[in-house]
Design an enzyme around this catalytic site. Structure first.
Site, PDB file in Angstrom:
ATOM      1  CB  ALA A  13      -0.926  -0.001   1.203  1.00 54.37           C
ATOM      2  CG  ASP A  16       6.468   4.884  -6.991  1.00 53.32           C
ATOM      3  OD1 ASP A  16       6.359   5.591  -5.971  1.00 53.32           O
ATOM      4  OD2 ASP A  16       7.126   5.188  -8.001  1.00 53.32           O
ATOM      5  NE  ARG A  47       8.654  -4.972   3.391  1.00 54.74           N
ATOM      6  CZ  ARG A  47       9.617  -5.235   2.523  1.00 54.74           C
ATOM      7  NH1 ARG A  47      10.311  -6.353   2.628  1.00 54.74           N
ATOM      8  NH2 ARG A  47       9.909  -4.389   1.554  1.00 54.74           N
ATOM      9  CE  LYS A 192      -2.413   2.335 -22.237  1.00 55.21           C
ATOM     10  NZ  LYS A 192      -2.299   3.593 -21.500  1.00 55.21           N
ATOM     11  CG  HIS A 250       2.147  -2.965 -22.080  1.00 55.52           C
ATOM     12  ND1 HIS A 250       1.402  -3.599 -21.129  1.00 55.52           N
ATOM     13  CD2 HIS A 250       2.989  -2.132 -21.400  1.00 55.52           C
ATOM     14  CE1 HIS A 250       1.784  -3.178 -19.924  1.00 55.52           C
ATOM     15  NE2 HIS A 250       2.746  -2.290 -20.065  1.00 55.52           N
ATOM     16  NE  ARG A 346       1.656   5.058 -39.252  1.00 52.75           N
ATOM     17  CZ  ARG A 346       1.346   6.324 -38.965  1.00 52.75           C
ATOM     18  NH1 ARG A 346       1.462   6.770 -37.735  1.00 52.75           N
ATOM     19  NH2 ARG A 346       0.931   7.135 -39.903  1.00 52.75           N
ATOM     20  CG  ASP A 398      -9.141  12.849 -37.923  1.00 49.16           C
ATOM     21  OD1 ASP A 398      -9.175  11.980 -37.040  1.00 49.16           O
ATOM     22  OD2 ASP A 398      -8.454  13.884 -37.841  1.00 49.16           O
ATOM     23  CB  SER A 400     -10.115  13.447 -33.329  1.00 46.22           C
ATOM     24  OG  SER A 400      -9.109  13.367 -34.305  1.00 46.22           O
TER      25      SER A 400
END
Ligand code: BG6
Length: 484
Positions: A13, A16, A47, A192, A250, A346, A398, A400
């Site tokens: 906990a 980082d 700890r 994601k 990933h 791509r 496009d 976006s």
């Protein structure tokens, strides 16, 4: 939805990952009403000897970050922090975990779990070296004991091992204690938005169905770039390198979703079955289709040895040996300390046969899916140059997200994945056989890098990486397009 008491236990906990990702994700779920204060309690375990309030103080700043500090928000932060209790103990001590269990049970009792089920979610925000002992402690002392149902689940983070052997060993150790449906291996790229969109895009659009194969697609690139170095994580990074840190997990997960066949249904097992088939069809990597790099100044970090051979950049061509993809290079590229921060896919189509417009020089159709930043999809098309002449130009269709879905907040990957864990949906988590197949692809090459047989090429921080990588891209068939 299931009801009853929900205990979320964040192990590690004060580390980082917990501060930067886990607690902020839990807070966002709380704000959106997914974690109800009358059901949920959060426990931090580590700890470090600190009090409940000291842990709350350490977390507070990360919850507010990027949100502005209105009094409403601060009130919500305080309410949320009140749900957190801290338990101090080591990762292999029976006493620590017995105490943790007592605290969880006390919470369940106070919420009348007697009349409901008990759900216990253990989030291991810890280094993998302690996974086996922590899992054993959870199994021995902290499992859900309610007769009225519920569950115990554990969430683990990469790195899952360093190669095939060590990953299999870790899987076996955890697998002895927990069933596969209880284990949630996080790869945050699967959380994601545009990665989750891949299945919809491919299988809900008639347009793509007949095009998505070797007859029409020339090459695919899956790219991850960061414009900063290993900053403060040199020690960890040097042991792993860019292939283990980014590509083997990933980018490979993204490749699976781009290349897999249509699953029988959206059931997690059906989807993961198809992903495993892709991984198992990847051919051994060819030495001539690998470029490694290391940015200049990487070894200045005092935690990195001066003679480090660890790549901070890699371009690797993968080839999938099946009916759909034979001959199509999947170019995986990842690097730290480059000229921009971007992750994208791509898909480049082949040239038009019988090109009467002589537009080949302008480039090919290319479908780009930008995962981050500024989520977008765009298709490069050749169109008539507006005006009196019959000449052509490359332009873009496009989509976006920022413009099209104004006012919609795209959830953080961790937020979604934690919610999935609570709901028991394993679709966006890595299954054990998937992990094994992923390690099988990269292990031979990783061992040779570790033995110093492959040397990374130095590159300047802030550059595109080694020029040899662009040459490899060209050899693989990628054609640079020139837009309007
Ligand atoms: C982590 C890697 O898994 O992903 C980091 O360990 C990397 O090195 C990070 O910076 C990138 O994640 P994101 O979501 O910022 O692309």
């Amino acid at each position: 939805p299931e009801t009853g008491c929900l205990s979320i236990i964040v192990l590690g906990a004060s580390g980082d990952l917990a501060k930067k990702k886990t607690f902020p994700a839990l807070f966002n779920l709380y704000r959106q009403g997914f974690l109800q204060p009358n059901e949920v309690h959060i426990f931090g375990y580590a700890r470090t000897k600190i009090s409940d309030d000291e842990l709350r103080d350490r977390i507070r700043g990360y919850l507010i970050q990027g949100k502005g500090a209105s009094s409403e928000l601060l009130e919500e932060v305080s309410e949320f922090l009140r749900l957190i209790k801290y338990v101090c103990g080591s990762y292999d001590s029976a006493e620590g975990f017995q105490l943790l269990d007592k605290e969880i049970y006390g919470h369940e009792f106070s919420k009348n779990t007697i009349e409901g089920s008990s759900r216990r979610l253990f989030y291991l925000a810890l280094p993998p070296s302690v996974y086996p002992s922590v899992c054993k402690m959870i199994k021995n002392y902290c499992m859900n004991k309610s007769d009225l149902g519920g569950w115990t689940r554990i969430v683990v983070e990469k790195p899952f091992g360093k190669d095939l052997g060590s990953a299999e060993e870790l899987s076996a150790q955890i697998g002895e204690l927990f069933e596969e449906p209880q284990i949630y291996r996080i790869d945050h790229y699967l959380g994601k938005e545009l990665v989750q969109n891949l299945l919809v895009l491919r299988f809900a659009n008639r347009l793509f169905l007949p095009l998505w194969n070797r007859d029409n697609i020339d090459n695919v690139q899956i790219v991850f770039r960061e414009d900063f170095g290993t900053e403060g994580r040199g020690g960890y990074f040097d042991e792993y390198g860019i292939i283990r840190d980014i590509i083997q997990n990933h980018l490979l997960q993204v490749l699976c979703l781009v290349a897999m066949e249509k699953p029988v249904s959206l059931k997690p097992e059906h989807i993961r079955d198809e992903k495993v088939k892709v991984l198992q069809s990847v051919l051994p990597i060819n030495d001539h289709e690998v470029v490694l790099g290391q940015y200049k100044g990487y070894t200045d970090d005092p935690t990195v040895p001066d003679n480090s051979n660890t790549p901070t950049f890699a371009t690797v061509v993968l080839r999938i040996h099946n009916e759909r993809w034979e001959g199509v290079p999947f170019i995986m590229k990842a690097g730290k300390a480059l000229n921009s921060r971007k992750a994208e896919i791509r898909v480049q189509f082949k040239d038009v046969p019988g090109d009467i417009f002589k537009c080949k020089k302008q480039g090919r159709n290319e479908f780009v899916i930008r995962l981050q930043p500024l989520e977008a999809m765009y298709m490069k098309l050749t169109v008539k140059q507006p005006g009196l002449e019959m000449s052509t130009v490359q332009s873009e269709l496009d989509l976006s997200y920022g413009q099209r879905y104004q006012g919609v907040t795209i959830p953080e990957a961790y937020e979604r994945l934690i919610l999935d864990t609570i709901r028991g949906d394993q679709q966006h988590f890595v299954r054990r056989d998937e992990l094994k197949a992923a390690w099988e692809i990269f292990t031979p090459m990783l061992h040779r890098i570790d033995n110093g047989e492959f040397k990374p090429i130095p590159y300047l921080p802030g550059s595109r990486g080694p020029a040899e990588a662009d040459q490899l891209l060209e050899r693989a068939g990628y054609v640079q397009t020139h837009g309007y």
